[in-house]
Write an enzyme that holds these catalytic residues in place. Structure first.
Site, short mmCIF file in Angstrom:
data_model
loop_
_atom_site.label_atom_id
_atom_site.label_comp_id
_atom_site.label_asym_id
_atom_site.label_seq_id
_atom_site.Cartn_x
_atom_site.Cartn_y
_atom_site.Cartn_z
N CYS A 2 9.77 -31.38 -17.78
CA CYS A 2 9.45 -30.13 -18.47
C CYS A 2 8.98 -29.07 -17.48
CB CYS A 2 8.34 -30.38 -19.48
SG CYS A 2 8.69 -31.76 -20.57
N ARG A 27 14.83 -28.74 -12.97
CA ARG A 27 13.96 -29.89 -13.20
C ARG A 27 14.54 -30.84 -14.25
NH1 ARG A 27 8.31 -28.36 -11.81
NH2 ARG A 27 7.56 -29.70 -13.45
N TRP A 74 11.94 -31.89 -21.50
CA TRP A 74 12.70 -33.12 -21.21
C TRP A 74 12.11 -34.17 -22.13
CZ3 TRP A 74 11.64 -38.01 -18.97
CH2 TRP A 74 12.77 -38.71 -18.50
N ASN A 98 3.41 -30.02 -20.42
CA ASN A 98 4.13 -30.99 -19.57
C ASN A 98 3.28 -32.26 -19.53
OD1 ASN A 98 5.87 -28.95 -18.99
ND2 ASN A 98 5.36 -28.81 -16.81
N GLY A 99 3.93 -33.42 -19.53
CA GLY A 99 3.17 -34.67 -19.41
C GLY A 99 3.12 -35.42 -20.72
N GLU A 473 21.92 -46.50 -1.75
CA GLU A 473 21.91 -45.04 -1.93
C GLU A 473 23.28 -44.56 -2.43
OE1 GLU A 473 19.87 -42.81 -2.24
OE2 GLU A 473 20.69 -40.90 -1.57
N LYS A 477 23.54 -42.64 -5.96
CA LYS A 477 24.09 -41.27 -6.04
C LYS A 477 25.28 -41.24 -7.00
CE LYS A 477 21.55 -39.18 -4.65
NZ LYS A 477 20.45 -39.45 -3.77
N GLU A 480 24.27 -41.84 -10.80
CA GLU A 480 23.46 -40.82 -11.47
C GLU A 480 24.24 -39.55 -11.78
OE1 GLU A 480 20.03 -39.16 -9.46
OE2 GLU A 480 20.92 -39.57 -7.52
N LYS A 596 14.31 -33.68 -12.34
CA LYS A 596 14.11 -33.57 -10.89
C LYS A 596 12.78 -34.17 -10.47
CE LYS A 596 15.05 -32.34 -6.71
NZ LYS A 596 15.94 -33.29 -6.01
#
Ligand code: F6R
Length: 601
Positions: A2, A27, A74, A98-99, A473, A477, A480, A596
């Site tokens: 968020c 984000r 989010w 947020n949170g 990795e 990548k 996602e 993010k």
């Protein structure tokens, strides 16, 4: 995750709020909304999906007023819906959050229904409205509300009838007050506030702020008025533009030669490694490295470096496991946390677990003002600049570079590498930006290969030594951003299970520079080819010469000192994932369900 923006301005707030929310898009979010106060009346608009939906709604149903709050959500408690979108409102108060409010169930029980949303946030506005009903003024009602909350939050309150007041509060989620000329702002990060002001005051843990156009007053968790320093933040506007690239991720991949040069300038001095902060590596017995996602993969690579170059044992942990496992952290242990954002909730909680137990708390972070940087004894910067694409690229490469510099420094301090080897490694590090530039030349090949990878439903990545975490990795990548299922294995593990997956439909990407374990990896690759698996070999010219026979495709990278190879091999991992995703038409910069900066557990 968020994002929050709050404005007490001298222009119509709605367009400025939406503009600021646009800067917070990176984000990750799935709904958005704003609220303003005009002629004393609080009103709000909310929409699911991309910001364009909110902008369209505002064309149909404009919101007037020079004071307002905005939010990108989010989803955590309840799916993406208008009812769950912020700002939440109860009577005279609206809030963006947020949170996570951990005691929201207890508060729901106490306040009683009915409830408009499934969110934890609605309890905040309901509680605040109750305090207003009891006769408290807006400031006292907001403070009394915050006193009752448990969990992690950044909050910004807006009140009916109050066109010159925002109340902000922070516990566990970052929040800053921005100072303008006759205008004031609140934002969850410096990027949101970037074009509005460069003068910020970061709230500290437990802080509340009473913001009016005349300025802000800060209060600590006990409600005592306190002083908080204002800092000037330089958010380089150029770094938050796409600069001609189709996606931020592409731009960030191509920025790597420059961001590498930036970080090397900070960590190298002549033919020595000279980090900007010094640590007595010879006085510690072991290192625990803790992080999430790609940052954790950087730690997994660094384990090889610290163990080989400095003979220092390293344990690598996923932060969400580390924090609850309650493992021993001895007084001789150095705890090192790696995070791009510096706000990842699990990494921060893991840091707090280690604090007071470990010898010292070190971190490797990109955002210098972040919670993780501030709560560390030593925070090593990575100088990657603002990273917008959800999939970490340039930050990962700079994390690796800093961790290698620290491993070399530790080796020198512990007498396990001599000045000549240090000078050799420094020369190799200095050559890195040029080699990464050369490696970027494989992009057209990656684009062509991506068209074929995009047809697969599963892809396997293999590697040995430091190439094993690099295989992880590559798989991370790819999955996602392209949503193709991908898994990574240490190539030696293949025959212990995953080889059962191999058939002629399975692409197997093998990272194998010519190094001490090259022949071993090639043997494992042969095992795949013997079962008709389609091997994409990523190697250098010598590796290609030695082992191209019978493989499906080969990608050839410049030759490099094997110690530094993982940094270079990040490039094909990124480019293959990027072009596969572009080919599949997914939302590369904001992949579904991802955020993010992951500020919830
Ligand atoms: C993957 C990715 C994530 C992050 C992880 C940790 O491309 O970016 O896996 O690495 O969420 O984030 P930070 O580094 O901000 O702690």
């Amino acid at each position: 995750m968020c994002g929050i923006i709050g404005i007490l301005g001298d222009h119509q707030a709605a367009p400025i709020l939406v503009d600021a929310l646009r800067r917070l898009e990176y984000r990750g979010y799935d709904s958005a909304g704003i609220a303003t106060v005009a002629d004393g009346r609080l009103d709000r608009r909310r929409a699911v999906g991309k910001l364009v939906n909110l902008a369209d709604l505002l064309v149909e149903q404009p919101l007037r007023g020079q004071a307002g709050i905005g939010h990108t959500r989010w989803a955590t408690h309840g799916g993406p819906s208008v009812a769950n979108a912020h700002p939440h409102r109860a009577g005279r108060v609206a809030v963006v959050h947020n949170g996570i409010i951990e005691n929201f169930r207890a508060l729901r029980g106490e306040l009683g229904g009915p409830w408009e949303s499934e969110t934890d946030t609605e309890t905040v506005v309901r509680l605040c409205e109750t305090y207003l009903d009891q006769g408290l003024g807006p400031k006292d009602a907001a403070f009394a509300t915050v006193d009752r909350l448990e969990g992690a939050y950044a909050l910004c309150f807006l009140f009916d009838g109050e066109e010159d007041l925002l109340i902000a509060a922070r516990a566990g989620s970052p929040l800053a007050v921005g100072h303008g000329e006759g205008e004031m702002f609140v934002g969850s990060d410096a990027i949101a506030l970037g074009p509005l002001t460069d003068r910020l005051t970061y709230l500290q843990e437990g802080d509340r702020a009473v913001v009016t156009r005349a300025g802000a007053r800060f209060f600590d968790a006990e409600g005592n008025q306190t002083h908080r320093e204002m800092t000037r933040i330089r958010v380089d506007a150029a770094r938050i533009e796409k600069a001609g690239h189709r996606h931020f991720m592409a731009k960030e991949i191509h920025e790597q030669p420059q961001t590498l040069a930036d970080v090397l300038a900070l960590y190298l001095d002549g033919d020595r490694v000279a980090p900007p902060l010094d640590y007595d590596w010879d006085a510690t017995d072991r290192v625990q490295m803790v992080a999430c996602g790609t940052a954790q993969i950087a730690c997994a690579v660094a384990k090889y470096w610290f163990e080989q170059l400095a003979r220092l044992p390293v344990e690598v942990d996923i932060a969400s496991e580390y924090r609850y496992r309650e493992g021993p952290v001895g007084a001789e242990t150095t705890a090192l946390f790696v995070s791009q954002s510096g706000e990842t909730a699990d990494t921060l909680a893991a840091l707090r677990y280690a604090k007071g137990k470990a010898r010292r708390i070190l971190s490797v972070v990109n955002v210098p003002e972040s919670s993780i940087a501030r709560e560390s004894d030593l925070a090593f910067p990575i100088r990657a600049g603002v990273e917008i694409g959800v999939a970490s690229t340039k930050a990962f490469v700079n994390q690796l570079t800093v961790l290698l510099a620290l491993a070399v420094r530790a080796g020198v301090a512990r007498g396990t590498i001599d000045a000549a080897r240090e000078a050799e490694l420094v020369a190799a590090l200095r050559a890195l930006p040029g080699l990464v530039s050369q490696a970027l030349a494989i992009e057209p090949r990656c684009e062509a290969l991506a068209m074929r990878l995009a047809e697969a439903t599963d892809i396997l990545f293999l590697g040995r030594g430091t190439m094993y975490p690099m295989a992880q990795e590559g798989a991370l990548k790819l999955k996602e951003i392209s949503y193709i299922h991908a898994e990574a294995y240490a190539s030696g593990e293949l025959k212990h299970g995953p080889i059962a997956l191999v058939d002629r439909t399975l692409p197997v990407v093998v990272f194998a520079p010519m190094d001490a374990v090259f022949d071993k990896t090639v043997s494992n690759m042969q095992e795949v080819m013997a079962r008709e698996g389609k091997v994409l070999l990523v190697t250098d010219s010598r590796g290609a010469e030695a082992a191209s026979h019978g493989v499906w495709e080969v990608l050839v990278l410049p030759r490099i000192d094997p110690v530094l190879a993982p940094i270079l091999y990040a490039v094909p991992a990124q480019l293959l994932a990027y072009h596969t995703a572009v080919h599949k038409g997914t939302d590369v910069d904001q992949p579904r369900n991802l955020a993010k900066s992951v500020t919830v557990e």
